[in-house]
Structure formats: C-alpha cells, structure tokens
Design a protein around this motif. Structure first.
Motif, mmCIF file in Angstrom:
data_model
loop_
_atom_site.group_PDB
_atom_site.id
_atom_site.type_symbol
_atom_site.label_atom_id
_atom_site.label_comp_id
_atom_site.label_asym_id
_atom_site.label_seq_id
_atom_site.Cartn_x
_atom_site.Cartn_y
_atom_site.Cartn_z
ATOM 1 N N SER A 84 0.807 -1.222 0.000
ATOM 2 C CA SER A 84 0.000 0.000 0.000
ATOM 3 C C SER A 84 0.844 1.278 0.000
ATOM 4 C CB SER A 84 -0.935 0.014 1.207
ATOM 5 O OG SER A 84 -0.176 -0.009 2.406
ATOM 6 N N ASP A 85 2.167 1.130 0.126
ATOM 7 C CA ASP A 85 3.044 2.311 0.096
ATOM 8 C C ASP A 85 3.330 2.782 -1.324
ATOM 9 O OD1 ASP A 85 4.980 0.922 2.823
ATOM 10 O OD2 ASP A 85 3.309 2.358 2.889
ATOM 11 N N ALA A 86 2.934 2.003 -2.309
ATOM 12 C CA ALA A 86 3.173 2.392 -3.693
ATOM 13 C C ALA A 86 2.443 3.703 -3.995
ATOM 14 C CB ALA A 86 2.682 1.302 -4.635
ATOM 15 N N ALA A 87 3.215 4.716 -4.343
ATOM 16 C CA ALA A 87 2.662 6.061 -4.527
ATOM 17 C C ALA A 87 3.768 6.964 -5.046
ATOM 18 C CB ALA A 87 2.128 6.607 -3.197
ATOM 19 N N GLU A 88 3.408 8.238 -5.248
ATOM 20 C CA GLU A 88 4.387 9.269 -5.617
ATOM 21 C C GLU A 88 4.676 10.076 -4.349
ATOM 22 O OE1 GLU A 88 4.947 9.904 -9.192
ATOM 23 O OE2 GLU A 88 6.582 11.291 -8.776
ATOM 24 N N TYR A 89 5.951 10.296 -4.068
ATOM 25 C CA TYR A 89 6.359 11.018 -2.867
ATOM 26 C C TYR A 89 7.069 12.310 -3.265
ATOM 27 C CZ TYR A 89 5.140 6.800 -0.351
ATOM 28 O OH TYR A 89 4.445 5.746 0.180
ATOM 29 N N PHE A 90 6.658 13.397 -2.629
ATOM 30 C CA PHE A 90 7.220 14.701 -2.935
ATOM 31 C C PHE A 90 7.843 15.310 -1.685
ATOM 32 C CE2 PHE A 90 5.588 15.284 -7.182
ATOM 33 C CZ PHE A 90 4.443 14.518 -7.219
ATOM 34 N N CYS A 91 9.073 15.741 -1.826
ATOM 35 C CA CYS A 91 9.746 16.495 -0.785
ATOM 36 C C CYS A 91 9.501 17.978 -1.056
ATOM 37 C CB CYS A 91 11.242 16.184 -0.815
ATOM 38 S SG CYS A 91 12.207 16.987 0.470
ATOM 39 N N ALA A 92 9.350 18.774 -0.006
ATOM 40 C CA ALA A 92 9.067 20.189 -0.204
ATOM 41 C C ALA A 92 9.783 21.024 0.845
ATOM 42 C CB ALA A 92 7.560 20.457 -0.143
ATOM 43 N N VAL A 93 10.147 22.218 0.472
ATOM 44 C CA VAL A 93 10.804 23.143 1.395
ATOM 45 C C VAL A 93 10.017 24.441 1.418
ATOM 46 C CG1 VAL A 93 12.375 24.001 -0.408
ATOM 47 C CG2 VAL A 93 12.975 24.300 1.989
ATOM 48 N N MET A 94 9.870 24.970 2.604
ATOM 49 C CA MET A 94 9.237 26.271 2.778
ATOM 50 C C MET A 94 10.254 27.178 3.457
ATOM 51 S SD MET A 94 6.030 27.350 5.183
ATOM 52 C CE MET A 94 4.688 27.119 4.047
ATOM 53 N N ARG A 95 10.276 28.364 3.014
ATOM 54 C CA ARG A 95 11.112 29.413 3.591
ATOM 55 C C ARG A 95 12.304 29.706 2.748
ATOM 56 N NH1 ARG A 95 12.761 29.967 9.756
ATOM 57 N NH2 ARG A 95 12.479 32.200 9.757
ATOM 58 N N GLY A 96 12.580 30.928 2.610
ATOM 59 C CA GLY A 96 13.742 31.387 1.867
ATOM 60 C C GLY A 96 13.669 32.892 1.853
ATOM 61 N N THR A 97 14.660 33.519 1.319
ATOM 62 C CA THR A 97 14.592 34.965 1.257
ATOM 63 C C THR A 97 13.484 35.371 0.302
ATOM 64 O OG1 THR A 97 16.234 34.955 -0.507
ATOM 65 C CG2 THR A 97 17.036 35.267 1.740
#
Lengths: 114, 120
Positions: A84-97
């Motif tokens: 059931s872990d089969a999926a698309e995984y996205f890493c994301a970052v918030m914050r920056g100048t």
C-alpha cells in the motif's frame, strides 16, 4: 531562493524491504521541510514535516525522516515496505529569502514488488 | 467548506481559447497556492497569495497566465490563448498561515483534487 532535489524519479523495493527516498534542499535561511504523498488517483496529503526541534520526525504509516543540516538532506525512510506504500512522494521546502512559499521536488515514484 | 474545492474538475478546450479555473480554499486559510502538474512530473509552483500582501507571481510561465484572489477567499487562475503545452492538472492548496509569518502555523498545505486541463 530555495530549491529541492529528489534523487531518483523511480524507486523499486520488495515488500518488507527498507524504503529510502532521498531529498536534498537548498535554502538561505533555516528551512521547514515536508514530505507529501500522492496515492494513485488521489490528492496530495502531508506525510510528515520538520519545522523546529527534534531532527528525527515521524509521520503517518510508519514513515520517518531526519533533518541533517550538515548534509542539507531530509531523506524519507520506512523499515519495511508494504504494497500500500506504492505512490508518488514529494519532498518540499518552505522558507527562503523573499517569502514563505513552498517549493516541491520533482517527486519519486515508489514501486513495491510482492 | 470542509476542504479545498476546485472547479471544474475537468476542462477540455481548443487551442487559443481562454480558460478560468476556480479554487475555494478552506475557510480561514490566509495562504493560497497554485501549482501545475504535467503528466508524470512534479509540482511546478505558479503563484502564492498570503493575506493582503502582494502575491508572489514568480512562477507564472508567461503573461498568458494570471491569477486573482478576493480577500482571503476564492481564487481564479486564468489562462489566455491556451496552448497545447498548457495541458496539465492545476492544483490549488491553502494553508492556515505561513510558518514564520505569525508563528501560528506549521505550514501544512491542504490540496484540492485539481482541475485537469486538456488543450486540443
């Protein structure tokens, strides 16, 4: 400006094997980091997040990720893969100048073999 | 509403036509984002609204793309003179607030189901 690099557009593991999805980021200020998951034909949902405090964060479905500032990494792991872990995984970052917008990596599709 | 609502869920249009996509965020969410997801690809940032501040339009790919937001509610993404390369799923997300802005939120984005645009 912040950016995110996910190594490997596709990862294939056997059921019960370790899952390791890699994410490196760049940010000019301390970042906030996220993993989102997109199951087939579903919308994106939050898996886990790091904002401040403990660098090892736990999320839903047995996933966890560790923020390593020295390596600018936030890799996602799970000790034992399930079908059931089969999926698309996205890493994301918030914050920056210049703002707090959230930038996503290109995504890693996880395949789990029986 | 209970979640982020987007409409239409599917839109098929002819090249050169204008389209409008609508997003209704979760009530009380001050931050709103538009992303584009082409088939088999990641999320491409388009535009970000935060409260009454000027929107961050740095991700809009061309001047054919524009977006508006009425206060802290509904947003509309407009694509003029559509091209075939505009075909994608357009995702809207909202957030209670941006981390660090007031310190009040963890920054989690809540996504709608998306609007699938097909340009023939």
């Amino acid at each position: 400006a912040q950016s995110v690099t996910q190594l490997g557009s596709h990862v294939s593991v056997s059921e019960g094997a370790l899952v390791l999805l890699r994410c490196n980021y760049s940010s000019s200020v301390p970042p906030y980091l996220f993993w989102y998951v997109q199951y087939p034909n579903q919308g994106l949902q939050l898996l886990l997040k790091y904002t401040t405090g403990a660098t090892l964060v736990k999320g839903i479905n047995g996933f966890e990720a560790e923020f390593k500032k020295s390596e600018t990494s936030f890799h996602l792991t799970k000790p034992s893969a399930h079908m059931s872990d089969a999926a698309e995984y996205f890493c994301a970052v918030m914050r920056g100048t210049g703002g707090f917008k959230t930038i996503f990596g290109a995504g890693t599709r996880l395949f789990v073999k029986a | 509403g209970a979640g982020v609502s987007q409409s239409p869920s599917n839109k098929v249009t002819e090249k050169g036509k204008d389209v409008e996509l609508r997003c209704d965020p979760i009530s009380g969410h001050t931050a709103l984002y538009w992303y584009r997801q082409r088939l088999g690809q990641g999320l491409e940032f388009l535009i970000y609204f935060q409260g009454n501040s000027a929107p961050d339009k740095s991700g809009l790919p061309s001047d054919r793309f524009s977006a508006e937001r009425t206060g802290e509610s509904v947003s509309t993404l407009t694509i003029q003179r559509t091209q075939q390369e505009d075909s994608a799923v357009y995702l809207c997300a909202s957030s209670l607030d941006s981390v660090g802005w007031t310190g009040a939120d963890t920054g989690e984005l809540f996504f709608g189901e998306g609007s699938r645009l097909t340009v023939l």
